[in-house]
Structures are given as C-alpha cells and as structure tokens.
Scaffold this motif. Structure first.
Motif, PDB file in Angstrom:
ATOM      1  N   ASP A 141      11.538   6.993   8.718  1.00  0.00           N
ATOM      2  CA  ASP A 141      10.825   6.129   9.653  1.00  0.00           C
ATOM      3  C   ASP A 141      11.825   5.653  10.694  1.00  0.00           C
ATOM      4  O   ASP A 141      12.639   4.779  10.407  1.00  0.00           O
ATOM      5  CB  ASP A 141      10.197   4.955   8.883  1.00  0.00           C
ATOM      6  CG  ASP A 141       9.435   4.008   9.793  1.00  0.00           C
ATOM      7  OD1 ASP A 141       9.464   4.209  11.028  1.00  0.00           O
ATOM      8  OD2 ASP A 141       8.819   3.058   9.266  1.00  0.00           O
ATOM      9  N   ARG A 171      -3.473   9.224   4.522  1.00  0.00           N
ATOM     10  CA  ARG A 171      -3.762   7.895   5.106  1.00  0.00           C
ATOM     11  C   ARG A 171      -5.220   7.487   4.852  1.00  0.00           C
ATOM     12  O   ARG A 171      -5.581   6.309   4.994  1.00  0.00           O
ATOM     13  CB  ARG A 171      -3.448   7.908   6.607  1.00  0.00           C
ATOM     14  CG  ARG A 171      -3.646   6.600   7.362  1.00  0.00           C
ATOM     15  CD  ARG A 171      -2.773   5.495   6.868  1.00  0.00           C
ATOM     16  NE  ARG A 171      -2.926   4.258   7.651  1.00  0.00           N
ATOM     17  CZ  ARG A 171      -3.940   3.417   7.540  1.00  0.00           C
ATOM     18  NH1 ARG A 171      -4.918   3.688   6.687  1.00  0.00           N
ATOM     19  NH2 ARG A 171      -3.989   2.320   8.276  1.00  0.00           N
ATOM     20  N   ASN A 227       5.260   1.786   1.983  1.00  0.00           N
ATOM     21  CA  ASN A 227       4.928   0.365   2.050  1.00  0.00           C
ATOM     22  C   ASN A 227       4.707  -0.226   0.650  1.00  0.00           C
ATOM     23  O   ASN A 227       3.606  -0.649   0.329  1.00  0.00           O
ATOM     24  CB  ASN A 227       3.702   0.135   2.949  1.00  0.00           C
ATOM     25  CG  ASN A 227       3.405  -1.337   3.164  1.00  0.00           C
ATOM     26  OD1 ASN A 227       4.279  -2.182   2.987  1.00  0.00           O
ATOM     27  ND2 ASN A 227       2.173  -1.645   3.526  1.00  0.00           N
ATOM     28  N   ASP A 286       7.440   8.488  12.453  1.00  0.00           N
ATOM     29  CA  ASP A 286       8.168   9.127  11.346  1.00  0.00           C
ATOM     30  C   ASP A 286       8.540  10.532  11.802  1.00  0.00           C
ATOM     31  O   ASP A 286       7.669  11.310  12.192  1.00  0.00           O
ATOM     32  CB  ASP A 286       7.283   9.160  10.105  1.00  0.00           C
ATOM     33  CG  ASP A 286       6.898   7.762   9.647  1.00  0.00           C
ATOM     34  OD1 ASP A 286       7.629   7.188   8.821  1.00  0.00           O
ATOM     35  OD2 ASP A 286       5.877   7.235  10.152  1.00  0.00           O
ATOM     36  N   THR A 296       1.745   9.272  12.828  1.00  0.00           N
ATOM     37  CA  THR A 296       2.149   9.117  11.419  1.00  0.00           C
ATOM     38  C   THR A 296       1.894   7.704  10.920  1.00  0.00           C
ATOM     39  O   THR A 296       2.093   7.406   9.745  1.00  0.00           O
ATOM     40  CB  THR A 296       3.649   9.423  11.237  1.00  0.00           C
ATOM     41  OG1 THR A 296       4.418   8.449  11.969  1.00  0.00           O
ATOM     42  CG2 THR A 296       3.996  10.819  11.723  1.00  0.00           C
ATOM     43  N   TYR A 297       1.490   6.799  11.819  1.00  0.00           N
ATOM     44  CA  TYR A 297       1.261   5.402  11.443  1.00  0.00           C
ATOM     45  C   TYR A 297       0.031   4.860  12.166  1.00  0.00           C
ATOM     46  O   TYR A 297      -0.157   5.123  13.365  1.00  0.00           O
ATOM     47  CB  TYR A 297       2.484   4.558  11.810  1.00  0.00           C
ATOM     48  CG  TYR A 297       2.268   3.071  11.716  1.00  0.00           C
ATOM     49  CD1 TYR A 297       2.545   2.360  10.540  1.00  0.00           C
ATOM     50  CD2 TYR A 297       1.759   2.353  12.806  1.00  0.00           C
ATOM     51  CE1 TYR A 297       2.322   0.990  10.461  1.00  0.00           C
ATOM     52  CE2 TYR A 297       1.535   0.983  12.731  1.00  0.00           C
ATOM     53  CZ  TYR A 297       1.819   0.311  11.555  1.00  0.00           C
ATOM     54  OH  TYR A 297       1.591  -1.037  11.473  1.00  0.00           O
ATOM     55  N   ASP A 305       0.267   2.388   5.256  1.00  0.00           N
ATOM     56  CA  ASP A 305      -0.122   2.483   6.671  1.00  0.00           C
ATOM     57  C   ASP A 305       0.518   3.704   7.348  1.00  0.00           C
ATOM     58  O   ASP A 305       0.191   4.004   8.501  1.00  0.00           O
ATOM     59  CB  ASP A 305       0.164   1.183   7.428  1.00  0.00           C
ATOM     60  CG  ASP A 305       1.477   0.516   7.034  1.00  0.00           C
ATOM     61  OD1 ASP A 305       2.258   1.141   6.294  1.00  0.00           O
ATOM     62  OD2 ASP A 305       1.706  -0.622   7.476  1.00  0.00           O
ATOM     63  N   HIS A 306       1.399   4.411   6.632  1.00  0.00           N
ATOM     64  CA  HIS A 306       1.991   5.648   7.162  1.00  0.00           C
ATOM     65  C   HIS A 306       1.432   6.872   6.428  1.00  0.00           C
ATOM     66  O   HIS A 306       1.074   6.792   5.248  1.00  0.00           O
ATOM     67  CB  HIS A 306       3.503   5.664   6.934  1.00  0.00           C
ATOM     68  CG  HIS A 306       4.254   4.627   7.705  1.00  0.00           C
ATOM     69  ND1 HIS A 306       5.099   4.937   8.747  1.00  0.00           N
ATOM     70  CD2 HIS A 306       4.312   3.276   7.577  1.00  0.00           C
ATOM     71  CE1 HIS A 306       5.649   3.825   9.213  1.00  0.00           C
ATOM     72  NE2 HIS A 306       5.185   2.799   8.528  1.00  0.00           N
ATOM     73  N   ASN A 337       6.744   6.853   4.359  1.00  0.00           N
ATOM     74  CA  ASN A 337       6.910   5.404   4.249  1.00  0.00           C
ATOM     75  C   ASN A 337       5.724   4.905   3.432  1.00  0.00           C
ATOM     76  O   ASN A 337       4.584   4.956   3.889  1.00  0.00           O
ATOM     77  CB  ASN A 337       6.940   4.748   5.641  1.00  0.00           C
ATOM     78  CG  ASN A 337       7.064   3.230   5.564  1.00  0.00           C
ATOM     79  OD1 ASN A 337       6.444   2.599   4.720  1.00  0.00           O
ATOM     80  ND2 ASN A 337       7.851   2.651   6.450  1.00  0.00           N
TER      81      ASN A 337
END
Length: 255
Positions: free
Chosen positions: A144, A238, A9, A216, A198-199, A245-246, A7
């Motif tokens: 996600d 990250r 974003n 995720d 994952t986030y 953010d993932h 993901n």
DNA sequence: ATGTCGCCTCATAGGCGA
C-alpha cells in the motif's frame, strides 16, 4: 511465481477472508498490510502450507509475508532511520527474488506532522530502492503506497484534491521511483485504462458506485520487469461480507 | 463537514487512524 498484496485492515477481523482467499487463488507469496495487531497467527498459516514473517505493533500498521517456498528475512527496517517505530517495512528473499512489502504512511491531514512523516518516509523508500537497483537482483516492491499516481487512478480528481494521497509532493516522489527504473506493473500492462482501483471507502456506497482509488501497487526492477507476465486486481474480494476496504492485487512473474 | 470501519481505553462511549 504468483505474488499478491492485500491491505486487510486488521488481520483478526479478516482471518477468514485471507484463509478463504489463499485457498481460492493459491498464490506463491502474499504480502499483507495493516495487520493492526501485535500477534501474527503464523501457526495457522503454517498449517495452510505457508511460511511467514511479520513486523507488527499494537493497534496500528503491521506487515507480513506469506510464502509457500522458504523465505529469508533480509531487513525489517527501511534505510535512513533506525529509530522509526512504525511497522511498515519487510524485505525478504524467496528463491533468487527480492520481495519487499511496504505500508507507506497515509499522511492525512495535509500540512500535519503525519504529512511531513509521509514525505520523509517516501524519501527513505527512494534511497532504499536506489540501493536495491545497484545489486542487480530482481526486485519486486509491493504494498500500500498510499499514493494516487495519476488522475486516471481515481474516479474523480476533485473529490481527492484535499487528500494527502493526491498531493503533488507524494505523487512527485512516486514518479521518482519510476524514474529510478522501476515499472508500475499494473499500469504497464493496462496503459491508459481508468476505472481500475484497489481501495474504496466504506461509506457512501463507494464500492457499489466504483468510486475508488488505485493506491496498492507492484513496482518491479528492470530484471523483474522482463519476467512480468500478468498483473490484475481481484475486485471480487472487496465484495465479500465484512470486507477490507482494499482489494488484493496480483502479479505473475515468470519462474 | 460528512460518511464507516477497527482499534484501544482512566472501557459498554468516545477518540484516533484510516
């Protein structure tokens, strides 16, 4: 076959990140979510050796599949509601493997129309994944899921108690997908291990303090599970400058 | 309640979604 999911974003904000990451990890397939753009830069990825397919909309959502080998788009709509305008679903085949990329609704705040939509969307995903099982084609569903499956999948359950991602209703629905016969690849290979997320929120130094959640996932049909070799989260992504953010999650499937 | 990003617009500030 190495398949990854990320993901990002916004694909525009993360184009450099994705390009660099592809070069470093060289996956056969990459699933992207939250493109947040109408246009998808397929020509750019073509130059890097990746064919692609994308389902997009302006500002919100958006999913894409990149593949080193030829890919065939099977469906861009989740079963159960042809009129659903959200870009959240893309089913392809690569060789003889079915690969589905999903971006499940966030659903916050609890009790809102968005929460109702989240649950309805997950019910449709259940029906879709049930249909896939009947074909016997090895199936990998990645993306996600916007669900924290178990308490060990977040740093502190109390801080997520009032969040849609941690409510009984979506968690029950996630468990129903496993009850169908799908395997959570990461949890299968790392049973009982907490602290793997994952986030991480952008605020409050969540990443530095590892205050994250595991949302995720890769869910594998029985035919794909027998070929499962590895599943890891690339936490390093990250830690990049201006990151998503993932973090990406990677799964290795035999052949 | 708050924090931080990225998107968009009756746009250079504020609202929305995450």
């Amino acid at each position: 076959m190495l398949i990854a999911s990320w993901n990002v974003n916004s694909i525009r904000a993360r184009l450099e990140h994705v390009t660099r990451w592809l070069g470093a990890h060289n996956p056969d397939v990459l699933l992207l979510q939250e493109l947040k753009a109408e246009e998808f830069p397929s020509a750019l990825f073509e130059k890097l050796g990746y064919a692609s397919a994308a389902v997009t909309q302006k500002s919100y959502n958006g999913v894409a599949v990149l593949s080193r080998r030829p890919l065939a788009v099977i469906s861009t709509t989740l079963v159960g509601d042809e009129a659903d305008s959200h870009a959240r679903f893309l089913e392809v085949t690569v060789d003889h493997l079915r690969i589905a990329n999903i971006y499940a609704p966030n659903g916050n705040p609890i009790g809102s129309d968005k929460f109702i939509y989240k649950l309805a969307w997950m019910d449709r995903l259940y029906e879709q994944m049930k249909i896939w099982l009947q074909s016997g084609i090895p199936t990998v569903v990645g993306g996600d899921f916007n669900v924290i499956p178990e308490d060990i999948d977040c740093h502190k359950p109390a801080s997520w108690m009032h969040d849609a991602l941690f409510q009984p209703e979506p968690r029950i629905r996630y468990r129903a997908l496993l009850a169908l016969g799908y395997t959570d690849a990461f949890r299968f290979l790392h049973p009982g291990q907490g602290g793997h997320f994952t986030y991480w929120d952008y605020f409050r130094n969540s990443f530095e303090r590892n205050r994250g959640i595991r949302i995720d996932h890769f869910l594998l049909s029985p035919e794909a599970t027998t070929r499962l070799e590895d599943c890891e989260i690339d936490k390093a992504a990250r830690a990049m400058e201006k990151p998503s953010d993932h973090a990406p999650i990677l799964v290795q499937i035999e052949a």
